[in-house]
Design a protein around this motif. Structure first.
Motif, PDB file in Angstrom:
ATOM      1  N   LEU A  24       1.237  -0.928   0.055  1.00  0.00           N
ATOM      2  CA  LEU A  24       0.019  -0.399  -0.155  1.00  0.00           C
ATOM      3  C   LEU A  24       0.058   1.223   0.183  1.00  0.00           C
ATOM      4  O   LEU A  24       0.279   2.223  -0.924  1.00  0.00           O
ATOM      5  CB  LEU A  24      -0.586  -0.259   1.066  1.00  0.00           C
ATOM      6  CG  LEU A  24      -1.621   1.354   1.347  1.00  0.00           C
ATOM      7  CD1 LEU A  24      -2.720   1.834   0.406  1.00  0.00           C
ATOM      8  CD2 LEU A  24      -2.641   1.057   2.798  1.00  0.00           C
ATOM      9  N   SER A  25       2.194   1.391   0.794  1.00  0.00           N
ATOM     10  CA  SER A  25       2.860   2.429   0.699  1.00  0.00           C
ATOM     11  C   SER A  25       3.272   2.146  -0.305  1.00  0.00           C
ATOM     12  O   SER A  25       3.724   4.034  -1.290  1.00  0.00           O
ATOM     13  CB  SER A  25       3.748   2.109   1.917  1.00  0.00           C
ATOM     14  OG  SER A  25       4.868   3.369   2.374  1.00  0.00           O
ATOM     15  N   ASP A  26       3.884   1.672  -1.271  1.00  0.00           N
ATOM     16  CA  ASP A  26       4.774   1.847  -2.302  1.00  0.00           C
ATOM     17  C   ASP A  26       3.109   2.615  -3.708  1.00  0.00           C
ATOM     18  O   ASP A  26       3.797   3.004  -4.256  1.00  0.00           O
ATOM     19  CB  ASP A  26       5.325   0.590  -2.776  1.00  0.00           C
ATOM     20  CG  ASP A  26       6.168  -0.013  -2.326  1.00  0.00           C
ATOM     21  OD1 ASP A  26       7.711   1.278  -1.602  1.00  0.00           O
ATOM     22  OD2 ASP A  26       6.544  -1.465  -2.751  1.00  0.00           O
ATOM     23  N   HIS A  27       1.959   1.984  -3.905  1.00  0.00           N
ATOM     24  CA  HIS A  27       1.345   2.386  -4.208  1.00  0.00           C
ATOM     25  C   HIS A  27       0.853   3.765  -4.030  1.00  0.00           C
ATOM     26  O   HIS A  27       0.872   4.924  -4.830  1.00  0.00           O
ATOM     27  CB  HIS A  27      -0.122   1.428  -3.982  1.00  0.00           C
ATOM     28  CG  HIS A  27      -0.167   0.738  -5.230  1.00  0.00           C
ATOM     29  ND1 HIS A  27       0.459  -0.281  -4.949  1.00  0.00           N
ATOM     30  CD2 HIS A  27      -0.760   0.007  -6.489  1.00  0.00           C
ATOM     31  CE1 HIS A  27       0.495  -1.296  -5.499  1.00  0.00           C
ATOM     32  NE2 HIS A  27      -0.964  -1.027  -7.156  1.00  0.00           N
ATOM     33  N   VAL A  28       0.568   4.113  -2.596  1.00  0.00           N
ATOM     34  CA  VAL A  28       1.012   5.857  -2.252  1.00  0.00           C
ATOM     35  C   VAL A  28       2.461   6.827  -3.236  1.00  0.00           C
ATOM     36  O   VAL A  28       2.206   8.037  -3.496  1.00  0.00           O
ATOM     37  CB  VAL A  28       0.542   5.814  -1.080  1.00  0.00           C
ATOM     38  CG1 VAL A  28       0.655   7.444  -1.016  1.00  0.00           C
ATOM     39  CG2 VAL A  28      -0.499   5.355  -0.452  1.00  0.00           C
ATOM     40  N   THR A  29       2.634   5.654  -2.497  1.00  0.00           N
ATOM     41  CA  THR A  29       4.443   6.466  -3.171  1.00  0.00           C
ATOM     42  C   THR A  29       4.447   6.577  -4.674  1.00  0.00           C
ATOM     43  O   THR A  29       4.441   7.687  -4.843  1.00  0.00           O
ATOM     44  CB  THR A  29       6.052   6.243  -2.877  1.00  0.00           C
ATOM     45  OG1 THR A  29       5.519   5.753  -1.536  1.00  0.00           O
ATOM     46  CG2 THR A  29       6.890   6.323  -2.875  1.00  0.00           C
ATOM     47  N   ARG A  30       3.932   6.001  -5.418  1.00  0.00           N
ATOM     48  CA  ARG A  30       3.840   6.180  -7.016  1.00  0.00           C
ATOM     49  C   ARG A  30       2.909   8.036  -7.835  1.00  0.00           C
ATOM     50  O   ARG A  30       3.172   8.054  -7.738  1.00  0.00           O
ATOM     51  CB  ARG A  30       3.710   4.475  -7.718  1.00  0.00           C
ATOM     52  CG  ARG A  30       4.755   3.569  -7.351  1.00  0.00           C
ATOM     53  CD  ARG A  30       4.862   2.923  -8.683  1.00  0.00           C
ATOM     54  NE  ARG A  30       3.326   2.052  -8.246  1.00  0.00           N
ATOM     55  CZ  ARG A  30       4.017   1.039  -8.232  1.00  0.00           C
ATOM     56  NH1 ARG A  30       5.220   0.429  -7.061  1.00  0.00           N
ATOM     57  NH2 ARG A  30       2.612   0.131  -7.423  1.00  0.00           N
ATOM     58  N   ALA A  31       1.654   7.468  -6.557  1.00  0.00           N
ATOM     59  CA  ALA A  31       0.695   7.972  -6.214  1.00  0.00           C
ATOM     60  C   ALA A  31       1.299   9.632  -6.213  1.00  0.00           C
ATOM     61  O   ALA A  31       0.889  10.830  -7.150  1.00  0.00           O
ATOM     62  CB  ALA A  31      -0.596   8.245  -5.713  1.00  0.00           C
ATOM     63  N   ALA A  32       2.061   9.910  -5.026  1.00  0.00           N
ATOM     64  CA  ALA A  32       1.998  11.266  -4.414  1.00  0.00           C
ATOM     65  C   ALA A  32       3.674  11.934  -6.129  1.00  0.00           C
ATOM     66  O   ALA A  32       3.623  13.225  -6.162  1.00  0.00           O
ATOM     67  CB  ALA A  32       2.916  11.072  -3.607  1.00  0.00           C
ATOM     68  N   GLU A  33       4.374  10.912  -6.509  1.00  0.00           N
ATOM     69  CA  GLU A  33       5.084  10.687  -7.888  1.00  0.00           C
ATOM     70  C   GLU A  33       4.407  11.589  -8.697  1.00  0.00           C
ATOM     71  O   GLU A  33       4.784  12.411  -9.479  1.00  0.00           O
ATOM     72  CB  GLU A  33       6.216   9.486  -7.859  1.00  0.00           C
ATOM     73  CG  GLU A  33       6.891   9.094  -6.715  1.00  0.00           C
ATOM     74  CD  GLU A  33       7.691   8.195  -7.542  1.00  0.00           C
ATOM     75  OE1 GLU A  33       7.091   7.850  -8.291  1.00  0.00           O
ATOM     76  OE2 GLU A  33       8.896   7.598  -6.857  1.00  0.00           O
ATOM     77  N   ALA A  34       3.195  11.382  -8.688  1.00  0.00           N
ATOM     78  CA  ALA A  34       2.710  12.094 -10.101  1.00  0.00           C
ATOM     79  C   ALA A  34       2.272  12.934  -9.633  1.00  0.00           C
ATOM     80  O   ALA A  34       1.819  14.118 -10.878  1.00  0.00           O
ATOM     81  CB  ALA A  34       1.466  10.998 -10.245  1.00  0.00           C
ATOM     82  N   LEU A  35       1.629  13.745  -8.097  1.00  0.00           N
ATOM     83  CA  LEU A  35       0.901  14.469  -7.904  1.00  0.00           C
ATOM     84  C   LEU A  35       2.376  15.553  -7.671  1.00  0.00           C
ATOM     85  O   LEU A  35       1.858  16.577  -7.894  1.00  0.00           O
ATOM     86  CB  LEU A  35       0.703  14.650  -6.633  1.00  0.00           C
ATOM     87  CG  LEU A  35      -0.702  13.621  -6.491  1.00  0.00           C
ATOM     88  CD1 LEU A  35      -0.676  13.659  -5.083  1.00  0.00           C
ATOM     89  CD2 LEU A  35      -1.910  13.981  -7.228  1.00  0.00           C
ATOM     90  N   SER A  36       3.580  15.136  -7.346  1.00  0.00           N
ATOM     91  CA  SER A  36       4.635  15.957  -7.484  1.00  0.00           C
ATOM     92  C   SER A  36       4.689  16.680  -9.187  1.00  0.00           C
ATOM     93  O   SER A  36       5.669  17.420  -8.936  1.00  0.00           O
ATOM     94  CB  SER A  36       6.347  15.164  -6.466  1.00  0.00           C
ATOM     95  OG  SER A  36       6.535  14.358  -8.073  1.00  0.00           O
TER      96      SER A  36
END
Length: 436
Positions: A24-36
């Motif tokens: 779950l943390s990895d999926h959130v990290t990837r989503a955060a990278e997209a937002l960045s």
């Protein structure tokens, strides 16, 4: 506290397994990278009950970037009006807009560093203000709900309410904070697939508003058909005593609650064991909160109170305007044990199936039909229209349902010869309310 809790799990309805821990943390990290990769500023998210929306929300949280969680099916006009006022950095997940950036933002002050979540206040009507919620408020309310409802890591709840609605979001937040499981489904309670998934994933709790409990009564809900389901919770308006009794008998634990978006969701919770001893009460304040009554108005004090409202983008830079004190606009009383009883509304706000509706906006919407007045009841709005026959009343109810995007049965339209007036020439709303 860690949010989400390392044991928290997101499950897509109908799919095996789920996301938890490092995955779950990895999926959130990837989503955060997209937002960045988006330009700085607040985000507008059309918040659906699906994995993409929840990951965007959690990514914004991790990035400490404010995000407005809005109805994904807002009309093009309503969305454009909000964009014009708040100038978001990006629009994500809306029916009437492609994901990406709206027109360039003019120079605006940066959002306040404590600002985490923005929620609309007025349901479908008018020009909604946004409620400014801090990280502290969101976490405080989630923690209080976990304690008050005894949410445990083994608990499993479906998304039975929209996640852009504060009650639905609070279910998500509290379960993620407790290390519990949320089953993501966009199906409604009237759809067979909802119940198929509820049973397949062995959901232990269900959250609903009064209108949904009325639907469950009509569907002849039988808890014995759903053996894993032990807990039912209710908020979003007053539930009739008959339905409280009926559904309390269908669950090991039935929680009656009171809350407002301005308090990040919950304000008071009635423990199941006191339903009989405190009939009609919504309980004492949640852990960490305190209730008082000032000249009849309910006042809530607690760390989950909003920072304040936002009318425009400039307001997003404001700090905490309220200092943890919320005048609710509701009327009520406290008994000697500190249990709250709601007795009325100070403001002209009603709730239809959990959606807040401004009665003045209803009247404004119908100004082309002749003299009308709107009053509130339990989970319904009564509209009084001069000179309207039965067919006209039915047509007006359907028009309101379509324009305000709530089921037409939430509007009781009645013909009346003449609206009663006060000496000032204003509508005598109390005289109308006495007829309901």
């Amino acid at each position: 506290m860690s949010f989400p809790h390392p044991q928290a799990r997101l499950v897509v309805a109908g799919e095996p397994g789920g996301l938890t821990g490092d995955e779950l943390s990895d999926h959130v990290t990837r989503a955060a990278e997209a937002l960045s990769r988006l330009r700085p500023g607040p985000l507008f998210c059309g918040m659906r009950n699906n994995l993409t929306s929840v990951l965007r929300y959690l990514a914004a949280w991790r990035s400490e970037r404010p995000i407005a969680l809005l109805d994904p099916d807002l009309s093009a006009g309503a969305l454009a009006e909000l964009v014009a006022r708040f100038r978001p950095a990006a629009l994500l997940g809306f029916t009437h807009a492609s994901d990406g950036s709206p027109p360039p933002r003019r120079e605006l002050p940066a959002p306040h560093p404590d600002l985490a979540v923005l929620l609309a206040t007025s349901g479908s009507t008018g020009n909604p203000r946004l409620v400014r919620l801090s990280r502290r408020a969101v976490l405080a309310n989630a923690t209080a709900i976990v304690t008050a409802l005894s949410v445990r890591p083994g608990d499993i709840s479906p998304t039975s309410l929209p996640l852009h609605y504060s009650y639905g979001l609070s279910v998500l937040n509290s379960h993620l904070a407790a290390g519990a499981t949320v089953v993501l489904t966009e199906a409604g309670l009237l759809e067979r697939s909802f119940w198929t998934h509820l049973d397949a994933h062995r959901c232990t709790s269900l959250a609903a508003v009064p209108y949904q409990y009325e639907m469950l009564r009509r569907l002849r809900f039988d808890r014995s058909e759903h053996p894993a389901l032990t807990t039912l919770t209710q908020a979003g308006g007053r539930l009739s005593p008959e339905l409280v009794t009926q559904f309390a008998g269908q669950a090991d634990r039935f929680y009656v609650m009171y809350g407002q978006t301005e308090a990040t969701a919950r304000i008071a919770v009635l423990p199941p064991g006191l339903l009989a001893a405190k009939p009609g009460s919504v309980g004492p304040a949640i852990p960490g909160g305190r209730l008082s009554v000032d000249d009849g108005e309910i006042v809530y004090h607690g760390p989950n109170v909003m920072m304040g409202y936002a009318e425009t983008a400039a307001d997003l830079a404001r700090g905490d305007d309220l200092g943890g004190v919320l005048r609710t606009g509701d009327l009520g009383r406290l008994d000697s044990d500190g249990f709250l009883y709601i007795t009325g509304r100070l403001k002209r706000i009603a709730k239809i199936f959990g959606v807040r509706v401004n009665l003045d906006d209803v009247e404004l919407l119908l100004r082309d039909t002749g003299p009308v007045a709107a009053t509130s009841g339990d989970d319904r709005v009564t509209v009084w229209a001069e000179g309207l026959n039965a067919a006209g009343c039915a047509g007006l109810a359907r028009r309101l349902g379509a324009e305000l995007r709530v089921h037409w049965s939430g509007f009781d339209v009645r013909g009346i010869d003449r609206l009663p007036l006060l000496a000032t020439g204003k509508v005598d709303y109390r005289a109308l309310e006495s007829r309901t």
